[in-house]
Design a protein around this motif. Structure first.
Motif, PDB file in Angstrom:
ATOM      1  N   ASN A 129       0.841  -1.194   0.000  1.00 47.77           N
ATOM      2  CA  ASN A 129       0.000   0.000   0.000  1.00 47.77           C
ATOM      3  C   ASN A 129       0.880   1.249   0.000  1.00 47.77           C
ATOM      4  OD1 ASN A 129      -2.444   1.391   0.029  1.00 47.77           O
ATOM      5  ND2 ASN A 129      -2.504   1.524   2.255  1.00 47.77           N
ATOM      6  N   ASN A 164      -6.411   3.369  -4.709  1.00 44.05           N
ATOM      7  CA  ASN A 164      -5.639   4.563  -4.373  1.00 44.05           C
ATOM      8  C   ASN A 164      -5.594   5.561  -5.518  1.00 44.05           C
ATOM      9  OD1 ASN A 164      -4.336   4.366  -1.594  1.00 44.05           O
ATOM     10  ND2 ASN A 164      -3.915   2.343  -2.411  1.00 44.05           N
ATOM     11  N   GLU A 211      -2.702  11.042  -3.024  1.00 42.33           N
ATOM     12  CA  GLU A 211      -1.479  10.258  -3.170  1.00 42.33           C
ATOM     13  C   GLU A 211      -0.481  11.035  -4.016  1.00 42.33           C
ATOM     14  OE1 GLU A 211       0.391   5.901  -4.228  1.00 42.33           O
ATOM     15  OE2 GLU A 211      -1.679   6.296  -4.800  1.00 42.33           O
TER      16      GLU A 211
END
Length: 368
Positions: free
Chosen positions: A33, A118, A124
């Motif tokens: 992750n 994501n 991000e």
């Protein structure tokens, strides 16, 4: 093992246990992750924890886990690490989860699910995305075109991320621009323009000296922007080092400049002065400023018997008859009398194109 489907993750009908209580101590975080330990991410998790505490730790959407054979853990976390960390921060012992059976998802499917989830989040970091996409391609031996299709990312953007943004780490001057921080606020204010960063990396791969001259000139003259750097890229490629600054000054002032190409052997490999290896599938080639734009010269095509017209790319995902489609706004169908509006949809899993009735579509999400 089941066929990859992000919908099977969002739709909990495939889970063997739905909305069940699971002990946090028995959940193993997903190792691939994105990084959630930066000061910015820790702050958002603290805020989320406070919000959940105020609602007595009620989750609108349970986290998603898969059973695993591990002496220390019973489950692998698939989706919901921010919620998982917020519960731990709030000293909770259990959390609501949708549970999938052992090996329901393969290793590659788990990675793809994580990347897709994501990808839809705006917070991000670009460099983080680039590194994780590149690692995914390497770990599962997937070509860039196939990877971009599987993850639903526009091919031009995917190319910039995995061929150039990922290489920011090799160029100290670009790293300084990218990771620049506002000392007074403690916030990042670095360059985040993908096209601008790509151009700088491309120049650096030809010559670090040219890159240093360009960045120094842009800082001194307050012209570090996409328009100027894209124009300067050709100068940096063709100018001798001693002429570069004069040519940049002429470009900035709107005057003519010397455009005599450097002499380079056809068999000579263009590489970065950093020693960065440009071998393999990521051989450097100067991309056009239109990289990522559909280069198909045809302006019309046929889908399901309808003539469609190409238009500018945008990404919108809709629900249509129980399936999810990305709307392809590069194409349109002329409206006919006594007929409703139609859209061109691309199935998010099969990538098959289909003509959709606009009135039957509902927006699932929109991403730029």
């Amino acid at each position: 093992m089941s066929e990859f489907s992000f919908e099977s993750l969002l739709d909990d009908s495939a889970a063997t246990e739905k909305n069940t209580r699971v002990r946090l101590s028995r959940i193993k975080p997903y190792v691939h992750n994105r990084d959630l330990t930066t000061p910015e991410q820790i702050k958002t998790i603290e805020e989320l924890s406070a919000q959940l505490s105020a609602t007595n730790w009620q989750l609108v959407q349970p986290i998603t886990v898969q059973k695993i054979n591990d002496p220390e853990f019973d489950f692998m976390l698939i989706a919901g690490e921010r919620r998982y960390r917020a519960f731990i921060l709030g000293e909770q012992e259990e959390i609501d989860a949708n549970v999938f059976e052992y090996e329901h998802f393969s290793e590659q499917q788990l990675r793809e699910l994580n990347l897709v989830e994501n990808q839809q989040r705006e917070d991000e970091d670009l460099f983080s995305k680039a590194v994780r996409y590149k690692q995914y391609m390497s770990d599962f031996n997937i070509r860039a075109n196939d990877a971009s299709k599987r993850l639903g990312i526009e091919s031009g953007m995917f190319s910039k991320l995995t061929n150039h943004i990922v290489d920011i780490k090799h160029f100290e001057l670009i790293k300084e621009l990218y990771f620049d921080k506002d000392k007074s606020q403690g916030k990042e204010k670095g360059v985040r323009d993908v096209i601008l960063l790509t151009a700088l990396v491309q120049i650096g791969k030809i010559s670090n000296k040219s890159l240093a001259t360009l960045i120094g000139f842009c800082k001194a003259n307050n012209c570090l922007n996409r328009t100027f750097v894209l124009s300067a890229k050709k100068i940096c490629t063709n100018s001798d080092d001693m002429d570069l600054e004069n040519n940049l000054l002429n470009l900035l002032s709107g005057e003519s400049y010397s455009d005599t190409p450097k002499k380079t052997s056809k068999n000579t490999k263009i590489s970065s002065d950093t020693g960065h290896d440009d071998t393999g599938s990521d051989d450097f080639t100067l991309e056009s400023e239109n990289d990522g734009i559909d280069k198909n010269p045809k302006n019309t095509s046929q889908i399901d018997g309808y003539e469609v017209t190409n238009k500018k790319i945008t990404q919108i995902c809709v629900d249509y008859e129980g399936e999810k489609y990305d709307i392809d706004l590069t194409q349109s169908i002329p409206t006919k009398e006594n007929e409703g509006d139609f859209l061109i949809g691309i199935h998010v899993i099969t990538k098959d194109k289909k003509v959709l009735q606009a009135e039957k579509c509902s927006i699932a999400f929109v991403s730029a």
